[in-house]
Scaffold this motif. Structure first.
Motif, PDB file in Angstrom:
ATOM      1  N   GLY A 105      21.746  38.765  28.228  1.00 52.01           N
ATOM      2  CA  GLY A 105      21.418  40.114  27.798  1.00 52.01           C
ATOM      3  C   GLY A 105      22.621  40.880  27.307  1.00 52.01           C
ATOM      4  N   PRO A 106      22.395  42.121  26.883  1.00 51.79           N
ATOM      5  CA  PRO A 106      23.437  42.910  26.223  1.00 51.79           C
ATOM      6  C   PRO A 106      24.628  43.289  27.098  1.00 51.79           C
ATOM      7  CG  PRO A 106      21.454  44.240  26.618  1.00 51.79           C
ATOM      8  CD  PRO A 106      21.096  42.824  26.899  1.00 51.79           C
ATOM      9  N   MET A 107      24.494  43.219  28.418  1.00 57.78           N
ATOM     10  CA  MET A 107      25.612  43.596  29.283  1.00 57.78           C
ATOM     11  C   MET A 107      26.486  42.409  29.691  1.00 57.78           C
ATOM     12  SD  MET A 107      24.315  46.688  31.764  1.00 57.78           S
ATOM     13  CE  MET A 107      26.000  47.009  32.328  1.00 57.78           C
ATOM     14  N   HIS A 108      26.312  41.285  29.011  1.00 57.38           N
ATOM     15  CA  HIS A 108      27.080  40.090  29.359  1.00 57.38           C
ATOM     16  C   HIS A 108      28.589  40.366  29.322  1.00 57.38           C
ATOM     17  CE1 HIS A 108      27.361  35.415  28.913  1.00 57.38           C
ATOM     18  NE2 HIS A 108      28.174  35.891  29.846  1.00 57.38           N
ATOM     19  N   GLU A 109      29.065  40.986  28.254  1.00 63.32           N
ATOM     20  CA  GLU A 109      30.492  41.271  28.126  1.00 63.32           C
ATOM     21  C   GLU A 109      30.958  42.269  29.183  1.00 63.32           C
ATOM     22  OE1 GLU A 109      32.731  39.690  26.283  1.00 63.32           O
ATOM     23  OE2 GLU A 109      31.066  38.367  25.731  1.00 63.32           O
ATOM     24  N   THR A 110      30.097  43.214  29.532  1.00 63.26           N
ATOM     25  CA  THR A 110      30.439  44.178  30.587  1.00 63.26           C
ATOM     26  C   THR A 110      30.648  43.463  31.909  1.00 63.26           C
ATOM     27  OG1 THR A 110      29.158  45.928  29.496  1.00 63.26           O
ATOM     28  CG2 THR A 110      29.670  46.242  31.841  1.00 63.26           C
ATOM     29  N   TYR A 111      29.741  42.544  32.236  1.00 62.82           N
ATOM     30  CA  TYR A 111      29.876  41.767  33.476  1.00 62.82           C
ATOM     31  C   TYR A 111      31.180  40.965  33.460  1.00 62.82           C
ATOM     32  CZ  TYR A 111      24.814  42.613  34.110  1.00 62.82           C
ATOM     33  OH  TYR A 111      23.577  43.177  34.258  1.00 62.82           O
ATOM     34  N   LYS A 112      31.455  40.309  32.342  1.00 60.48           N
ATOM     35  CA  LYS A 112      32.666  39.491  32.238  1.00 60.48           C
ATOM     36  C   LYS A 112      33.920  40.346  32.410  1.00 60.48           C
ATOM     37  CE  LYS A 112      32.954  36.400  28.986  1.00 60.48           C
ATOM     38  NZ  LYS A 112      32.856  35.771  27.624  1.00 60.48           N
ATOM     39  N   GLN A 113      33.873  41.554  31.857  1.00 56.49           N
ATOM     40  CA  GLN A 113      35.020  42.447  31.974  1.00 56.49           C
ATOM     41  C   GLN A 113      35.251  42.868  33.422  1.00 56.49           C
ATOM     42  OE1 GLN A 113      34.858  45.865  29.389  1.00 56.49           O
ATOM     43  NE2 GLN A 113      36.622  46.841  30.336  1.00 56.49           N
ATOM     44  N   ILE A 114      34.161  43.225  34.115  1.00 61.37           N
ATOM     45  CA  ILE A 114      34.282  43.611  35.521  1.00 61.37           C
ATOM     46  C   ILE A 114      34.814  42.444  36.342  1.00 61.37           C
ATOM     47  CG2 ILE A 114      32.985  44.284  37.602  1.00 61.37           C
ATOM     48  CD1 ILE A 114      31.048  45.788  35.738  1.00 61.37           C
ATOM     49  N   ILE A 115      34.274  41.270  36.097  1.00 64.66           N
ATOM     50  CA  ILE A 115      34.696  40.068  36.834  1.00 64.66           C
ATOM     51  C   ILE A 115      36.182  39.783  36.613  1.00 64.66           C
ATOM     52  CG2 ILE A 115      34.416  37.545  36.893  1.00 64.66           C
ATOM     53  CD1 ILE A 115      31.376  38.106  36.380  1.00 64.66           C
ATOM     54  N   ALA A 116      36.631  39.980  35.375  1.00 59.54           N
ATOM     55  CA  ALA A 116      38.049  39.752  35.068  1.00 59.54           C
ATOM     56  C   ALA A 116      38.928  40.810  35.732  1.00 59.54           C
ATOM     57  CB  ALA A 116      38.265  39.752  33.560  1.00 59.54           C
ATOM     58  N   GLU A 117      38.516  42.077  35.621  1.00 61.01           N
ATOM     59  CA  GLU A 117      39.300  43.164  36.197  1.00 61.01           C
ATOM     60  C   GLU A 117      39.413  43.048  37.717  1.00 61.01           C
ATOM     61  OE1 GLU A 117      37.310  46.641  34.846  1.00 61.01           O
ATOM     62  OE2 GLU A 117      38.252  46.638  32.856  1.00 61.01           O
ATOM     63  N   GLU A 118      38.317  42.599  38.343  1.00 54.85           N
ATOM     64  CA  GLU A 118      38.297  42.501  39.808  1.00 54.85           C
ATOM     65  C   GLU A 118      38.749  41.123  40.299  1.00 54.85           C
ATOM     66  OE1 GLU A 118      37.839  45.125  41.482  1.00 54.85           O
ATOM     67  OE2 GLU A 118      37.064  46.427  39.887  1.00 54.85           O
ATOM     68  N   GLN A 119      39.169  40.275  39.341  1.00 58.93           N
ATOM     69  CA  GLN A 119      39.677  38.933  39.668  1.00 58.93           C
ATOM     70  C   GLN A 119      38.650  38.117  40.475  1.00 58.93           C
ATOM     71  OE1 GLN A 119      43.464  39.764  41.609  1.00 58.93           O
ATOM     72  NE2 GLN A 119      44.501  39.995  39.640  1.00 58.93           N
ATOM     73  N   LEU A 120      37.423  38.155  39.987  1.00 61.17           N
ATOM     74  CA  LEU A 120      36.332  37.437  40.648  1.00 61.17           C
ATOM     75  C   LEU A 120      36.020  36.089  39.990  1.00 61.17           C
ATOM     76  CD1 LEU A 120      33.808  40.389  41.234  1.00 61.17           C
ATOM     77  CD2 LEU A 120      35.165  39.227  42.982  1.00 61.17           C
ATOM     78  N   GLU A 121      36.738  35.742  38.926  1.00 66.20           N
ATOM     79  CA  GLU A 121      36.392  34.520  38.182  1.00 66.20           C
ATOM     80  C   GLU A 121      36.264  33.271  39.049  1.00 66.20           C
ATOM     81  OE1 GLU A 121      38.915  36.566  37.166  1.00 66.20           O
ATOM     82  OE2 GLU A 121      39.072  36.590  34.973  1.00 66.20           O
ATOM     83  N   PRO A 122      37.134  33.056  40.048  1.00 64.98           N
ATOM     84  CA  PRO A 122      37.018  31.815  40.836  1.00 64.98           C
ATOM     85  C   PRO A 122      35.722  31.706  41.630  1.00 64.98           C
ATOM     86  CG  PRO A 122      39.178  32.841  41.146  1.00 64.98           C
ATOM     87  CD  PRO A 122      38.320  33.834  40.441  1.00 64.98           C
ATOM     88  N   PHE A 123      35.031  32.830  41.809  1.00 68.23           N
ATOM     89  CA  PHE A 123      33.836  32.840  42.649  1.00 68.23           C
ATOM     90  C   PHE A 123      32.535  32.802  41.836  1.00 68.23           C
ATOM     91  CE2 PHE A 123      37.241  35.461  44.418  1.00 68.23           C
ATOM     92  CZ  PHE A 123      37.517  34.786  45.597  1.00 68.23           C
ATOM     93  N   ILE A 124      32.647  32.873  40.513  1.00 67.32           N
ATOM     94  CA  ILE A 124      31.486  33.067  39.648  1.00 67.32           C
ATOM     95  C   ILE A 124      31.119  31.785  38.903  1.00 67.32           C
ATOM     96  CG2 ILE A 124      30.561  34.360  37.695  1.00 67.32           C
ATOM     97  CD1 ILE A 124      31.064  36.095  40.155  1.00 67.32           C
ATOM     98  N   LYS A 125      29.817  31.518  38.824  1.00 66.06           N
ATOM     99  CA  LYS A 125      29.320  30.420  37.997  1.00 66.06           C
ATOM    100  C   LYS A 125      28.186  30.939  37.121  1.00 66.06           C
ATOM    101  CE  LYS A 125      27.707  25.634  38.085  1.00 66.06           C
ATOM    102  NZ  LYS A 125      27.362  24.452  38.931  1.00 66.06           N
ATOM    103  N   TRP A 126      28.358  30.795  35.812  1.00 70.78           N
ATOM    104  CA  TRP A 126      27.348  31.240  34.849  1.00 70.78           C
ATOM    105  C   TRP A 126      26.391  30.091  34.519  1.00 70.78           C
ATOM    106  CZ3 TRP A 126      27.603  36.345  33.346  1.00 70.78           C
ATOM    107  CH2 TRP A 126      28.807  37.006  33.539  1.00 70.78           C
ATOM    108  N   HIS A 127      25.091  30.403  34.485  1.00 64.94           N
ATOM    109  CA  HIS A 127      24.092  29.368  34.187  1.00 64.94           C
ATOM    110  C   HIS A 127      23.322  29.647  32.897  1.00 64.94           C
ATOM    111  CE1 HIS A 127      24.358  27.275  38.128  1.00 64.94           C
ATOM    112  NE2 HIS A 127      24.688  28.473  38.561  1.00 64.94           N
ATOM    113  N   GLY A 128      23.475  30.840  32.327  1.00 60.01           N
ATOM    114  CA  GLY A 128      22.698  31.184  31.146  1.00 60.01           C
ATOM    115  C   GLY A 128      21.220  31.315  31.484  1.00 60.01           C
TER     116      GLY A 128
END
Length: 380
Positions: free
Chosen positions: A239-262
């Motif tokens: 959906g349209p907020m995909h980039e917003t989610y990615k930005q929050i995840i990057a800013e909060e350094q959550l990438e190691p905990f996240i798995k995207w499935h589409g």
């Protein structure tokens, strides 16, 4: 009884609730579906339901075919889809027409203005067609005033959504609570629950839009990271907020905990629900007024499985939940943090899961629920 469902697109992956209404009506009636488009029709429906395709009332005049259609309709004073829809009614002879979404109710009303059909029709209004759409589309908002007067009845999945109808001018006497339905026997039952201090498996499923509140959940989760031993977050959807989610995840350094499935097909999602510890669904009213209206279908499905849910007091979510101990205030990050903290520390979460399963069985079981049939019969 003969029931004709009037749908814009059948079946749409994000609208399984309409498919369930069709399947339920197959238990007590002869059924037909009139739609502007068809795709991926299940065999049980394809083999037993009459399917009628009609021209979409909304079209562009910027191409030759659209311009030609516009001129013909203007000259003759008759819309293509009106003529086709009238032929469907003559052929199928429904006792009642079920319009799905408010704008289909408006189309039905406009059809009746010309053909004066005596077939009663009920309109189920789901969410944005009573929240953001009336704000964004003034013509639709004015049409609702006429629809309240001319429509026979209006289905809402819960009392909060029904209150929205009434606030927009719908007579209370025409409002009927008609819960969403799911085939509970098809849902696996979760039997293993997380032990205290074990890693946590969070799950989000939904469209990436503001009203899902997932951006708030991500921020709350980041603020609790030091309190949680270890966790993972699986994200299903788009959906349209995909980039917003990615930005929050990057800013909060959550990438190691996240798995995207589409995007994942609905029939592939149901078997995996039981493999997670908590569903995250912190719904809220979006800045454009859009909301769940009632409750997200995935919340009802998670309840059926026994998957514990971190959610909010938004719209009809409290109505469908069997337990309210883990309902945060909508769009309140401090409240959401408190709820996440409490639920991951709960040492009898299986008790809440059972309460939720009992509630969903009482209210939403496709085969045991008789309210839909009864509500239709009242209008004939």
């Amino acid at each position: 009884m003969k029931v004709l469902h009037f749908v814009d697109y059948f079946t749409q992956p994000t609208q399984t609730f309409i498919k369930r209404y069709v399947q339920k009506s197959m238990e007590f009636a002869e059924v037909a579906v009139a739609s502007f488009d068809f795709n991926d029709i299940p065999d049980d429906i394809k083999n037993r339901v009459s399917l009628y395709k009609i021209e979409n009332p909304q079209f562009s005049r910027k191409n030759v075919a659209g311009l030609k259609r516009y001129l013909v309709e203007k000259i003759t004073g008759e819309a293509y889809w009106h003529k086709r829809f009238n032929a469907i009614i003559d052929a199928f002879k429904p006792d009642i027409i079920h319009c799905h979404f408010g704008y289909l109710g408006v189309f039905m009303m406009e059809f009746n203005d010309k053909y004066r059909s005596k077939v009663p029709y009920v309109t189920t209004i789901y969410a944005y067609d009573i929240t953001s759409l009336p704000l964004a589309n003034k013509k639709y908002r004015k049409s609702l005033d006429r629809l309240w007067e001319n429509g026979n009845a209006f289905f809402a999945e819960g009392p909060s959504l029904m209150d929205k109808f009434i606030a927009h001018g719908c007579p209370a006497a025409k409002c009927i609570i008609n819960p969403l339905l799911i085939p509970i026997e098809e849902y696996p039952v979760k039997t293993k629950f997380r032990k205290m201090d074990a890693p946590i498996k969070f799950l989000f499923i939904g469209r990436f839009v503001e009203k899902k509140g997932f951006h708030v959940f991500l921020k709350a989760l980041s603020m609790l990271r030091s309190e949680i031993n270890s966790f993972s977050m699986d994200i299903i959807g788009s959906g349209p907020m995909h980039e917003t989610y990615k930005q929050i995840i990057a800013e909060e350094q959550l990438e190691p905990f996240i798995k995207w499935h589409g995007m994942v097909k609905h029939d592939e999602i149901i078997p995996i629900l039981k493999n997670y510890d908590f569903l995250a669904h912190s719904s809220l009213t979006a800045s454009d007024g859009d909301s769940e209206g009632g409750s997200a279908t995935i919340i009802i499905e998670a309840l059926a499985v026994g998957l514990p849910i971190i959610t909010t007091d938004h719209d009809d979510i409290p109505f469908v939940m069997g337990y309210r101990d883990f309902l945060a205030k909508e769009n309140d990050i401090d409240s959401l943090i408190a709820v996440i903290r409490n639920i991951v520390r709960c040492d009898n979460i299986d008790h809440y899961a059972e309460i939720g399963r009992i509630k969903v069985a009482e209210l939403h079981d496709l085969h045991r629920n008789t309210s839909y049939e009864a509500n239709l019969k009242k209008l004939i």
